[in-house]
Motif scaffolding. Structure first.
Motif, mmCIF file in Angstrom:
data_model
loop_
_atom_site.group_PDB
_atom_site.id
_atom_site.type_symbol
_atom_site.label_atom_id
_atom_site.label_comp_id
_atom_site.label_asym_id
_atom_site.label_seq_id
_atom_site.Cartn_x
_atom_site.Cartn_y
_atom_site.Cartn_z
ATOM 1 N N ASP A 153 0.832 -1.204 0.000
ATOM 2 C CA ASP A 153 0.000 0.000 0.000
ATOM 3 C C ASP A 153 0.870 1.258 0.000
ATOM 4 O O ASP A 153 0.516 2.267 -0.608
ATOM 5 C CB ASP A 153 -0.938 -0.013 1.214
ATOM 6 N N ARG A 173 1.543 2.200 -3.444
ATOM 7 C CA ARG A 173 0.375 2.856 -4.040
ATOM 8 C C ARG A 173 0.279 4.311 -3.581
ATOM 9 O O ARG A 173 0.000 5.211 -4.374
ATOM 10 C CB ARG A 173 -0.902 2.095 -3.673
ATOM 11 N N VAL A 174 0.528 4.538 -2.296
ATOM 12 C CA VAL A 174 0.491 5.904 -1.760
ATOM 13 C C VAL A 174 1.520 6.772 -2.491
ATOM 14 O O VAL A 174 1.212 7.902 -2.887
ATOM 15 C CB VAL A 174 0.751 5.905 -0.230
ATOM 16 N N GLN A 175 2.725 6.248 -2.686
ATOM 17 C CA GLN A 175 3.756 7.012 -3.400
ATOM 18 C C GLN A 175 3.312 7.336 -4.828
ATOM 19 O O GLN A 175 3.513 8.454 -5.309
ATOM 20 C CB GLN A 175 5.076 6.245 -3.421
ATOM 21 N N GLU A 176 2.705 6.364 -5.513
ATOM 22 C CA GLU A 176 2.201 6.606 -6.863
ATOM 23 C C GLU A 176 1.131 7.695 -6.872
ATOM 24 O O GLU A 176 1.110 8.560 -7.748
ATOM 25 C CB GLU A 176 1.643 5.307 -7.461
ATOM 26 N N ASN A 177 0.247 7.672 -5.868
ATOM 27 C CA ASN A 177 -0.790 8.697 -5.768
ATOM 28 C C ASN A 177 -0.191 10.075 -5.471
ATOM 29 O O ASN A 177 -0.660 11.085 -6.000
ATOM 30 C CB ASN A 177 -1.828 8.322 -4.712
ATOM 31 N N LEU A 178 0.839 10.107 -4.628
ATOM 32 C CA LEU A 178 1.513 11.382 -4.345
ATOM 33 C C LEU A 178 2.164 11.929 -5.618
ATOM 34 O O LEU A 178 2.086 13.131 -5.893
ATOM 35 C CB LEU A 178 2.563 11.211 -3.241
ATOM 36 N N GLY A 197 1.220 11.359 -8.714
ATOM 37 C CA GLY A 197 0.134 11.853 -9.556
ATOM 38 C C GLY A 197 -0.385 13.204 -9.094
ATOM 39 O O GLY A 197 -0.639 14.109 -9.911
ATOM 40 N N HIS A 198 -0.538 13.362 -7.795
ATOM 41 C CA HIS A 198 -1.008 14.621 -7.205
ATOM 42 C C HIS A 198 -0.022 15.757 -7.506
ATOM 43 O O HIS A 198 -0.414 16.848 -7.933
ATOM 44 C CB HIS A 198 -1.186 14.420 -5.693
ATOM 45 N N THR A 224 -8.264 13.141 4.152
ATOM 46 C CA THR A 224 -9.410 13.459 3.306
ATOM 47 C C THR A 224 -10.489 14.122 4.152
ATOM 48 O O THR A 224 -10.503 13.990 5.382
ATOM 49 C CB THR A 224 -9.984 12.188 2.650
ATOM 50 N N SER A 264 -3.398 18.899 3.521
ATOM 51 C CA SER A 264 -2.106 18.628 2.897
ATOM 52 C C SER A 264 -0.971 19.308 3.650
ATOM 53 O O SER A 264 -1.181 20.253 4.401
ATOM 54 C CB SER A 264 -2.094 19.154 1.453
#
Length: 181
Positions: free
Chosen positions: A108, A111-116, A118-119, A136, A145
């Protein structure tokens, strides 16, 4: 500062787990995490998992995010994301209800790194200052943030310049959080 963040996150997580014990007589429970492997899982009851935070089994950082974007991240961001594995934790900051995001497992965390990434790419394209989401809110277009330029914790509207400062730094923000179980 990064050690202050680790200590503040651990202290909030302890308060969160204790609030669950007082409310339900167990550690934190989640239906959403049922069936998702994690070293945090203590037991499974029906379609609910009971969990407790765990340290990373390996040394973790956000260096992959830094390399992908050729950016240096606030040390407090590394401390927040890479000091423990845990379930997401509902909390209150003053009168604001939020869900503090955590990595549930080392997979996970990827995944968090990938989402960061993308953000941050979206922010760069929109010419917005770089932030790293921490929590959130009910309105899915708003997040809490960490401002990568100042180290302040902000409430921001995703994809816009709308921001308001909630705390001068991440440690102070975590210290002010109250569990919402």
């Amino acid at each position: 500062m990064d050690n202050e963040v680790r200590l503040a996150l651990a202290a909030f997580t302890d308060r969160y787990c204790e609030a669950w014990r007082k409310k339900a007589g167990t550690g934190p429970q989640s239906e959403a995490l049922y069936g998702v492997p994690s070293p945090c899982i203590i037991t499974t009851r029906g379609e609910t998992v009971e969990w407790q935070p765990q340290p990373f089994s390996s040394f973790a950082t956000l260096e992959a995010v830094e390399r992908a974007l050729d950016i240096r991240l606030q040390p407090s961001a590394h401390a927040f994301y890479a000091s423990q594995l845990a379930g997401d934790m509902p909390a209150r900051f003053s009168d604001l209800s939020l869900t503090l995001l955590q990595a549930w497992s080392e997979d996970d965390f990827q995944r968090v790194q990938e989402n960061l990434i993308g953000h941050l790419v979206m922010q760069k394209r929109l010419k917005l200052s770089p932030t790293l989401f921490l929590a959130t809110l009910e309105d899915e277009m708003e997040v809490i943030s960490l401002c990568n330029l100042t180290g302040e914790v902000v409430r921001e509207r995703v994809g816009t310049k709308q921001k308001s400062v909630l705390s001068p730094d991440l440690a102070a923000f975590l210290q002010a959080l109250e569990p919402d179980v």
